[in-house]
Scaffold this motif. Structure first.
Motif, PDB file in Angstrom:
ATOM      1  N   GLU A   1       2.928   0.523  -3.174  1.00 42.55           N
ATOM      2  CA  GLU A   1       1.929  -0.218  -3.929  1.00 42.55           C
ATOM      3  C   GLU A   1       2.453  -0.596  -5.327  1.00 42.55           C
TER       4      GLU A   1
ATOM      5  N   ARG B   1      -0.692   9.365  -1.669  1.00 45.35           N
ATOM      6  CA  ARG B   1       0.371   8.363  -1.837  1.00 45.35           C
ATOM      7  C   ARG B   1       1.737   9.022  -1.940  1.00 45.35           C
TER       8      ARG B   1
ATOM      9  N   TYR C   1       2.289   8.347   6.247  1.00 46.75           N
ATOM     10  CA  TYR C   1       3.007   7.776   5.123  1.00 46.75           C
ATOM     11  C   TYR C   1       2.826   6.254   5.124  1.00 46.75           C
ATOM     12  N   HIS C   2       2.933   5.702   6.320  1.00 41.92           N
ATOM     13  CA  HIS C   2       2.807   4.254   6.445  1.00 41.92           C
ATOM     14  C   HIS C   2       1.387   3.784   6.169  1.00 41.92           C
ATOM     15  N   GLU C   3       0.417   4.624   6.531  1.00 45.18           N
ATOM     16  CA  GLU C   3      -0.971   4.188   6.428  1.00 45.18           C
ATOM     17  C   GLU C   3      -1.669   4.618   5.142  1.00 45.18           C
ATOM     18  N   SER C   4      -1.047   5.451   4.358  1.00 44.25           N
ATOM     19  CA  SER C   4      -1.676   5.861   3.103  1.00 44.25           C
ATOM     20  C   SER C   4      -1.963   4.613   2.277  1.00 44.25           C
ATOM     21  N   CYS C   5      -3.184   4.519   1.773  1.00 45.12           N
ATOM     22  CA  CYS C   5      -3.525   3.278   1.073  1.00 45.12           C
ATOM     23  C   CYS C   5      -2.933   3.238  -0.319  1.00 45.12           C
ATOM     24  N   GLY C   6      -2.607   4.389  -0.862  1.00 47.50           N
ATOM     25  CA  GLY C   6      -1.962   4.413  -2.169  1.00 47.50           C
ATOM     26  C   GLY C   6      -2.903   4.677  -3.323  1.00 47.50           C
TER      27      GLY C   6
ATOM     28  N   ARG D   1       0.834  -1.192   0.000  1.00 48.83           N
ATOM     29  CA  ARG D   1       0.000   0.000   0.000  1.00 48.83           C
ATOM     30  C   ARG D   1       0.873   1.246   0.000  1.00 48.83           C
ATOM     31  N   GLY D   2       0.182   2.371  -0.134  1.00 49.07           N
ATOM     32  CA  GLY D   2       0.899   3.637  -0.137  1.00 49.07           C
ATOM     33  C   GLY D   2       1.899   3.674  -1.272  1.00 49.07           C
TER      34      GLY D   2
END
Lengths: 901, 535
Positions: free
Chosen positions: A181, B460, B449-454, A177-178
């Motif tokens: 990804e 992101r 930053y770590h938790e952003s799903c993208g 993710r993030g």
């Protein structure tokens, strides 16, 4: 949804349909809002955020791709703040993108590159440093056809959605993710996933993150190609429209063209399997067998020789001693010219082609029941049926693009899918109900379903009364097929028969889809009649998204039938023994014609061994692999005095030829194909034929002249004009209309007719639909002591028919290289066979040696062998017992024994 | 229920177990047995008591006396002195504690909380449905099912002024009404128990300490909107919560409070627990729904909102644990009663997690509108070890850093808005003069930053760019323009991100840099005062 509304974008007044996508509307009206994740065929994602706009009355910035237009909507698409935000966003995207444009296939055809250029974001003027270098880079090169490079990926999700929403496969998704990804196939490795290489993702990628491998032998950019040509795919009967990219007279890349019927979709063969055209081993010069060896000769010599030999044989034995096989691979015009040659020049009706082996029973059965032997409805209607009954069709592999519509119907339109198939085919995964019948018991389960439908009052009384005949007699037979009895015959649990009957019987719009699993039986015609009965019983004919829909196997098998490459009918299914018809054709062609129906494929082979046929003329057919009981075919070919083969490659059959004439492939000529839904599709010449190869119609025309019959065709147009005159169902499909880009469906009786989307609306072709009482008859051969296994044959996704094309491609053999047999693991265990062992398979006709692979797709006691592979040809084993009406052989049921070697 | 003269509730949660709660509990049982008091005194496990950093915590009822940092060897003394002789052990007692429930009188403590949501937490045995019933549990359900129409339930909730406690403060009754009126026969209730906000564990106290209250709230919601099925989406790490909730659900089925034809009224409702897999973004309601559907937890675009197109595209209410836990009291006591608490536009109470450099870190429930200063200095006991206050991060990781001059803000939805702050998860992280704001901001950015799903570009990549910048600043390698760049990036994120995760990072970034700019500039000059940054 059809209400027109007025919206204002940057002050410009725009009319649009209520609910339309705002971004789409803007772009259609020349307001070029940037955006990278939007693709019209998939649901909007709203990921890239470049298309943000401001809308009066709503707070903040809103991505226009996620907005449905409403009346009076006032939109600001461009102002300083929006452009500033877009610039920052683009900077962000560029910072995670490895813009190695100089070494990228997409250079010049890249949506990100275009935007970066437009916003002037050169490397020196970027706000952010290239972070792509610091994040984990994933490169998956394991697929035979494509490469994924995460450093170029902008995470727009277009590939992921294209795979799921367009192709209904859902192989792709994101991992991590993030910023970490990236796109993965299946559990992580492309080659180990269920990806079948259709390439929809490549086509969807706005950048070069998913790129094609150089399957056509070279890396290629859009700007490198000489021209791009839209034509029709030469593989199956779907008739996909393809865009061929041409460079230096070679096909270098293929994309799906956004036209009916495929709208951009293709399968792995259409996109990555056309390089056989470029092969060095194409036939380039006519060959004559001299002293046992093929010798290259000039065209004149070859044609003179063929004309001389055919004339001699005709004079000595009569015209009926010559038989010809036309080709479902050739164009309509070529089939027309070929059957005309056989009938008018040779003087026989001995003309047939491989449709005999696939849908002869369809033509016979549906003609009897409805009056017209073709797919009743259109491909795109399938997606909107409530219930789809698929039987005897492994659609995913044999008609991949049609399968996507069936899957989409299930996934996105809540259709119920009933699969009736002895094998656990891919569609079973999407099915509400799977009925696993014993091979060859189709009449029984169909009758069983109808028994329940009648008993539970689910039939359409009005339809039966007004549109059909023969119901009462038919009903008497059906009464005997109780679910209990049907369970006994078919092995399908009775509750499943009842459930299937209820699902089908209660549907508003139910489509039946079938193929070889229904037709290739000694009861093939009966099977087809039964399906027709089922559709009529419930009133599921003559309306949209209903019908009885045979999927035709070859690109132009429908057309070859339509244009009279059949022994009993002239073009347009006009009977050879009808005096009025005969007179019409005699007048048109200026010769006396035979009123005696000719021989069918398998009958020809027997006539040859009996000494009645002395010469064969094969145009693009390979019976040494495609026909049942190959040992006997071999005998037949050896017993004739003269054999001419016209082909694009040396094949298993050409070995027996006296003369081989080099033909042009689909990409090297003009003409039309008729796809499975009766749609006439243009074939455009993209490249020149290799060497001296010529289009088949030119070869036949020239040969006719040598034999003293002038065919005055100077172009395809001349032939189409003649077809328009002689075949009423094609009368309105003129050259001019085809050139205008119309893709019409027959019947089309005059040039102003729009073509026919679905047949039998209001009235059946034969007037009333006819119920035929059909009783169950077991297959001609059934497993017993000596031959305890039931053998079935069929196609697989990665190869086509006799493999003469697919096995000459770079990529397809990487998926499946050669012959194999699917066998149930428990049977293997019982016989001490390990997965991958070579075994000997013997039937009453012969034996082959083949690799056995463990598979739970087949049931216990059954095996399945794809018939594409000459070195272990399944058709050595198959039974050539015939359906008494359609003369189709029982390719789907044979008894065999299996021995460990 | 057997009558006992005293109950000892032992807080059993990951933190107290680490500190030896199980050993303490065993010892308690043994000591009580050995004195022959087993019939008179009952030892129970409860969830977290909302007290953090104080080792093993227990509470003795009926007096409601809390003991902290209890070691097994302290047990004989507590049993002997307090339980046998009735003399509380002063040196182990939590000095000024908390509790005065609305209805429940407790003794001896000066600070008064107003407990509606937490009224039973730490009071009853959470694994015993009869105890919940004994204190009036499920009365609201019975009242609603037997004497109120669903519309009346909605009306009552609307009148009460209850607003969503998940952070956004949307009127709960309105949400229910939209869902009730939305087209379709199939509707869902989802309880958002994916409590992933750093430093927040208010929902856990309810899940562990009073699970039936939540179930009752969900049932009332289901009845009101016409749902037959509910899901509790619980953070996967909350093992005890999941266990307790499951036990409560099982018991509710046994008592005919869940399932078909509840209380013979024809109302049927099922509840199922779904475990979250540790993604912060799944606290966002649409991402939660995606996750519940078995998909990748990424947010959906709104509109359409879940009230019309939620789970499986059906009308769905997604409510936070605390929101739902308010409902039984509202229905039982009426909207008018509820409105007496809190402010006009933010009624009722709010549960806060106070953490950081305060004397009494933990959970409190106080009325809406209580000034932040009072929360920190009275309930939290002020800054410990005689240090000075520097800042409070209010509302969770996506909250706002408030300096001393802004502490008089009244804590409710609307007042905070004026301070460009939000109530958020109700977390209040207090920092003393030694805390480093740069380091704090670094932690927060790293978390996002770590938790952003993208899914979307700005979040992101923006979180990554911010992380790079704050790392530079923290090491003293950046320039002052980097600070403005950070604000600019977070502004674009606020404007263009897909969901609140990316949109809200501007709050900590901007408030930290603007309120404590000097400190950031000092870092740029390599003047560090904290160890973390110096390293």
């Amino acid at each position: 949804m059809n209400d027109w509304v007025t919206i204002y974008i940057d002050g410009k007044e725009i009319k649009a349909r209520k609910g339309d996508n705002l971004l789409k509307v803007a772009r259609e009206n020349g307001i070029d809002i940037p955006g990278l994740c939007f693709l019209e065929k998939i649901t909007p994602t709203g990921a890239c955020r470049l298309c943000v706009v401001k809308i009066e009355g709503r707070p903040g910035m809103i991505p226009s791709c996620l907005v449905a237009v409403e009346d009076g909507m006032k939109v600001i698409a461009f102002d300083e703040e929006l452009e500033e935000t877009r610039k920052i966003l683009l900077n962000m995207i560029l910072s995670e993108h490895n813009d190695d444009c100089i070494n990228c296939d997409k250079d010049g055809d890249c949506e990100l590159q275009d935007l970066a250029y437009k916003y002037g974001l050169g490397i020196e003027s970027r706000i952010f440093s290239p972070i792509w270098k610091d994040i984990p880079q994933v490169k998956d090169e394991s697929s035979p056809v494509l490469i994924y490079d995460s450093s170029k990926c902008i995470k727009c999700a277009r590939c992921v959605k294209a795979c799921y929403e367009i192709q209904a496969k859902g192989v792709l998704n994101f991992a991590q993710r993030g910023i970490n990804e990236y796109v993965v196939a299946g559990l992580g490795v492309w080659a180990d996933s269920e990806c079948d290489g259709c390439g929809e993702c490549v086509q969807a990628c706005p950048v070069g993150a998913i790129a094609e491998k150089p399957v056509y032998g070279m890396r290629i950019r859009k700007k490198d190609v000489d021209r791009r040509v839209v034509t029709t795919c030469p593989y199956c009967g779907v008739g996909c429209q393809l865009e061929l990219w041409i460079k230096d007279n070679k096909i270098v890349k293929v994309k799906g063209a956004d036209k009916i019927p495929n709208y951009g979709k293709t399968c792995v063969k259409g996109r990555f399997g056309l390089d056989f055209v470029n092969r060095e081993d194409r036939l380039k010069k006519p060959l004559i067998r001299k002293e046992g060896k093929f010798v290259e000769v000039e065209w004149d010599e070859a044609l003179n020789y063929v004309a001389k030999r055919l004339k001699e044989i005709k004079e000595k034995y009569g015209p009926d001693a010559i038989a010809g096989l036309a080709s479902a691979k050739c164009t309509n015009e070529e089939n027309f010219v070929f059957q005309k040659f056989m009938r008018a020049v040779i003087g026989t009706n001995n003309v047939d082609h491989c449709a005999r082996l696939c849908h002869a029973s369809t033509v016979a059965g549906l003609a009897r029941a409805f009056g017209s032997g073709a797919m009743t409805n259109s491909i795109e209607e399938l997606e909107y049926a409530d219930v789809i009954l698929v039987t005897g069709s492994n659609t995913t592999e044999t008609h991949p693009v049609i399968a996507t519509l069936i899957k989409r119907a299930v996934l996105f339109h809540r259709a119920k899918l009933i699969v009736v198939d002895p094998r656990k085919i891919d569609l079973v995964k999407y099915a509400t109900l799977w009925l696993q019948q014993k091979n060859g018991t189709d009449v029984a389960w169909i009758n069983g379903m109808m028994h329940v439908i009648i008993k539970e009052g689910l039939y359409d009384e009005g339809f039966i009364r007004e549109r059909t005949e023969g119901f009462n007699e038919f009903k008497k037979i059906i009464e005997q097929y109780t679910p209990e009895r049907v369970e006994e015959i078919t092995g399908i649990p009775k509750h499943k028969i009842i459930e299937a009957a209820r699902i089908y019987g209660r549907a508003q719009k139910a489509s039946i889809v079938y193929a070889m699993g229904i037709t290739q039986h000694t009861t093939g015609t009966d099977n087809v009649l039964s399906l027709a009965n089922l559709a009529m019983l419930t009133g599921n004919v003559g309306r949209e998204s209903t019908g009885v829909n045979p999927l035709r196997g070859q690109n132009n098998v429908q057309g070859a039938c339509d244009l009279g490459s059949l022994p009993n009918v002239y073009p347009g299914y006009q009977k050879v023994n009808d005096p009025q018809i005969e007179e019409k054709f005699e007048k048109a062609w200026g010769v006396k014609l035979s009123d005696k129906p000719g021989l069918t494929v398998v009958e020809m082979m027997y006539a040859a061994t009996e000494g009645k046929i002395k010469a064969f003329y094969f145009m693009g057919e390979n019976p040494m692999v495609s026909d049942p009981n190959i040992p006997h075919v071999k005998e037949a070919l050896e017993s004739v005095e003269f054999l001419v083969c016209q082909d694009i490659f040396m094949t298993e059959t050409t070995q027996f030829a006296d003369v081989i004439l080099p033909a042009a492939s689909f990409a090297e000529k003009y003409g039309t194909f008729t796809n499975t839904e009766r749609r006439i599709l243009w074939v455009e010449k993209a490249i020149d034929p290799p060497g001296e190869a010529k289009p088949d119609w030119i070869i036949i025309r020239d040969l006719a002249k040598k034999m003293g019959y002038e065919m005055k065709y100077t172009s395809i147009k001349d032939i189409i004009d003649e077809i328009n005159r002689l075949s009423p169902i094609y009368a309105g499909i003129t050259y001019e209309r085809i050139m205008r880009g119309e893709r019409l469906q027959w019947p089309c009786p005059d040039p102003s007719h729009p073509g026919t989307k679905y047949l039998h609306k209001d009235k059946f072709s034969r007037g009333l639909g006819k119920f035929h009482p059909v009783d169950y008859i077991p297959p001609a051969e059934w497993p017993e002591d000596e031959y305890p296994f039931l053998l079935s044959t069929g196609r697989i996704l990665y190869h086509f028919h006799t493999g003469s094309m697919t096995r000459r491609t770079n990529v397809l053999p990487k998926y499946v290289e050669g012959p194999y047999m699917e066998m149930h693991p428990e049977d293997m265990k019982r016989l001490g066979i390990e997965d991958g062992d070579e075994v000997k398979v013997t039937s009453r006709r012969g034996f082959i040696k083949i690799k056995a692979i463990a598979s739970d797709r087949v049931s216990l006691g059954s095996v399945f062998i794809p018939f594409h592979f000459a070195e272990a040809a399944a058709n050595v084993l198959t039974n050539d017992a015939l359906d008494p009406i359609a003369k189709i052989p029982e390719l789907k049921v044979a008894a065999c024994k299996i021995e460990k070697i | 229920m057997k009558l006992q003269r005293a109950h000892v509730l032992v807080s059993v949660d990951p933190e107290t177990v680490m500190a030896g709660a199980k050993e303490v509990e065993e010892r308690l049982i043994k000591e009580i047995e050995s004195r022959g008091l087993s019939d008179e005194i009952k030892v129970l496990e409860t969830g977290t008591l909302g007290i953090s950093g104080k080792g093993v915590v227990l509470v003795v009822y009926p007096e409601g006396i809390y003991y902290e940092n209890v070691k097994p060897d302290d047990v004989p003394k507590i049993v002997e002195e307090h339980l046998l002789k009735g003399r509380p052990v002063k040196e182990l007692m939590l000095p000024e504690l908390p509790v005065r429930a609305v209805k429940r009188e407790t003794v001896g403590l000066t600070r008064k909380q107003v407990r509606i949501v937490l009224e039973n937490a730490g009071v009853i045995d959470p694994e015993n449905i009869e105890e919940y019933i004994a204190v009036g549990g499920y009365e609201a359900l019975e009242k609603a099912l037997t004497s109120m129409k669903p519309e009346e339930v909605i009306e009552e909730v609307k009148k009460s002024g209850l607003r969503g406690r998940g952070g956004a403060g949307f009127p709960t009754g309105l949400k229910w009404e939209f869902t009730r009126k939305a087209e379709g026969d199939i509707k869902y209730v989802i309880c958002n128990a994916d409590e992933g906000e750093p430093g927040t564990f208010k929902d856990r106290l309810i899940l562990e300490g009073d699970p039936h209250k939540l179930l009752e709230g969900m049932m009332l919601c289901a009845y009101a909107i016409g749902a037959r099925k509910g899901y509790i989406y619980i953070r996967g790490e909350y093992a005890l919560s999941i266990k307790r909730m499951q036990k409560a659900i099982d018991d509710a089925y046994k008592y005919g409070l869940l399932g078909e034809d509840i209380l013979g009224t024809g109302f049927s409702f099922d509840i199922e627990i779904k475990k979250g897999a540790g993604a912060y973004v799944c606290g966002e309601e649409t991402a939660l729904i995606e996750s519940l559907e078995g998909k990748r937890g990424q947010p959906r675009f709104k509109p359409p909102y879940p009230v019309t197109h939620g789970l499986w595209q059906k009308p769905t209410v997604v409510n936070n644990v605390e929101t739902l836990a308010n409902v039984p009291s509202i229905i039982k006591n009426g909207a008018e009663w509820y409105k007496k608490f809190g402010t006009e536009k933010s009624t009722g109470t709010k549960v806060y997690t106070i953490l950081g450099h305060v004397k009494y870190p933990g959970l409190i429930e106080v009325e809406m509108g209580t000034p932040l200063r009072e929360i920190i200095f009275s309930y939290g006991g002020g800054i410990k070890n005689g240090k000075k206050f520097k800042a409070a991060l209010v509302g969770g990781a996506a909250g706002v850093f408030l300096p001393d001059r802004l502490l008089d803000v009244k804590m409710d939805f609307d007042n905070l808005k004026e301070y460009k702050a939000v109530l958020g998860s109700g977390a209040i992280l207090v920092m003393n003069e030694d805390a480093c704001m740069v380091d704090m901001l670094f932690s927060i950015i790293r978390f996002f930053y770590h938790e952003s799903c993208g899914k979307c570009t700005p979040c992101r990549i923006g979180t990554r760019e911010l992380l790079e910048l704050i790392k530079k600043v923290r090491k003293g390698e950046g320039e002052e323009s980097d600070l403005d760049k950070m604000i600019k990036i977070s502004e674009s994120m606020w404007k263009s991100s897909f969901c609140p995760l990316g949109q809200s990072l501007i709050m900590p970034v901007k408030s930290a840099i603007e309120n404590f700019r000097e400190e950031f500039v000092k870092h740029l000059d390599k003047e560090f005062h904290c160890e973390n940054c110096r390293r």
